[in-house]
Motif scaffolding. Structure first.
Motif, mmCIF file in Angstrom:
data_model
loop_
_atom_site.group_PDB
_atom_site.id
_atom_site.type_symbol
_atom_site.label_atom_id
_atom_site.label_comp_id
_atom_site.label_asym_id
_atom_site.label_seq_id
_atom_site.Cartn_x
_atom_site.Cartn_y
_atom_site.Cartn_z
ATOM 1 N N ALA A 219 93.896 9.943 154.736
ATOM 2 C CA ALA A 219 94.970 10.837 155.786
ATOM 3 C C ALA A 219 96.184 9.481 155.491
ATOM 4 O O ALA A 219 97.607 10.158 155.015
ATOM 5 N N GLY A 220 96.058 8.196 155.410
ATOM 6 C CA GLY A 220 97.043 6.999 154.976
ATOM 7 C C GLY A 220 97.692 7.498 153.490
ATOM 8 O O GLY A 220 98.746 7.649 153.215
ATOM 9 N N ASP A 221 96.669 7.009 152.858
ATOM 10 C CA ASP A 221 96.774 7.361 151.177
ATOM 11 C C ASP A 221 97.499 8.889 151.058
ATOM 12 O O ASP A 221 98.606 9.416 150.455
ATOM 13 N N GLN A 222 97.603 9.759 151.415
ATOM 14 C CA GLN A 222 97.374 11.045 151.737
ATOM 15 C C GLN A 222 99.445 11.491 152.353
ATOM 16 O O GLN A 222 99.836 11.692 151.273
ATOM 17 N N ARG A 223 99.466 11.028 152.707
ATOM 18 C CA ARG A 223 100.857 10.512 153.254
ATOM 19 C C ARG A 223 101.978 9.518 153.141
ATOM 20 O O ARG A 223 102.727 10.034 152.113
ATOM 21 N N HIS A 224 100.642 8.591 152.250
ATOM 22 C CA HIS A 224 101.778 7.833 150.902
ATOM 23 C C HIS A 224 101.798 8.677 150.177
ATOM 24 O O HIS A 224 102.796 8.704 148.990
ATOM 25 N N ALA A 225 100.902 9.608 149.526
ATOM 26 C CA ALA A 225 100.917 10.081 148.111
ATOM 27 C C ALA A 225 102.084 11.152 148.437
ATOM 28 O O ALA A 225 103.297 11.614 147.393
ATOM 29 N N LEU A 226 102.720 11.668 149.080
ATOM 30 C CA LEU A 226 103.117 12.755 150.032
ATOM 31 C C LEU A 226 104.859 12.731 149.802
ATOM 32 O O LEU A 226 105.434 12.416 149.343
ATOM 33 N N ASP A 227 105.197 11.065 150.712
ATOM 34 C CA ASP A 227 106.059 9.997 150.619
ATOM 35 C C ASP A 227 106.790 10.010 149.074
ATOM 36 O O ASP A 227 107.864 10.209 148.880
ATOM 37 N N VAL A 228 105.814 9.515 147.725
ATOM 38 C CA VAL A 228 105.895 9.526 146.895
ATOM 39 C C VAL A 228 106.689 10.586 146.175
ATOM 40 O O VAL A 228 107.446 10.349 145.232
#
Length: 82
Positions: A43-52
């Motif tokens: 989930a943390g990596d998904q959040r980061h990717a969505l932020d990018v």
């Protein structure tokens, strides 16, 4: 300042829950195996990717291949079991 950014990034990564994510942008950009790979990411990596992706979109139109790269740039970690 870079240290504070990294601390914030760590906190956001560790407290993000998959249920709290709006993955709509990922569904609009990815399909099939690419979307399945995105969903395997923590989930943390998904959040980061969505932020990018959101950051790129704020700059103007984003080509499809760049949007896909933004969403999957950390996907190798999911495949490696990290």
């Amino acid at each position: 300042m870079r240290c504070l950014y990294r601390v914030g990034q760590f906190v956001r990564h560790t407290v993000t829950r998959a249920a709290a994510l709006d993955v709509g942008p990922a569904h609009r950009v990815l399909s099939g195996q690419a979307l399945a790979l995105f969903r395997r990411m923590p989930a943390g990596d998904q959040r980061h990717a969505l932020d990018v992706l959101a950051h790129l979109c704020a700059q103007g139109p984003v080509p499809q291949d760049l949007a896909m790269a933004a969403l999957l740039h950390d996907a190798g970690k999911a495949l490696a079991g990290r």
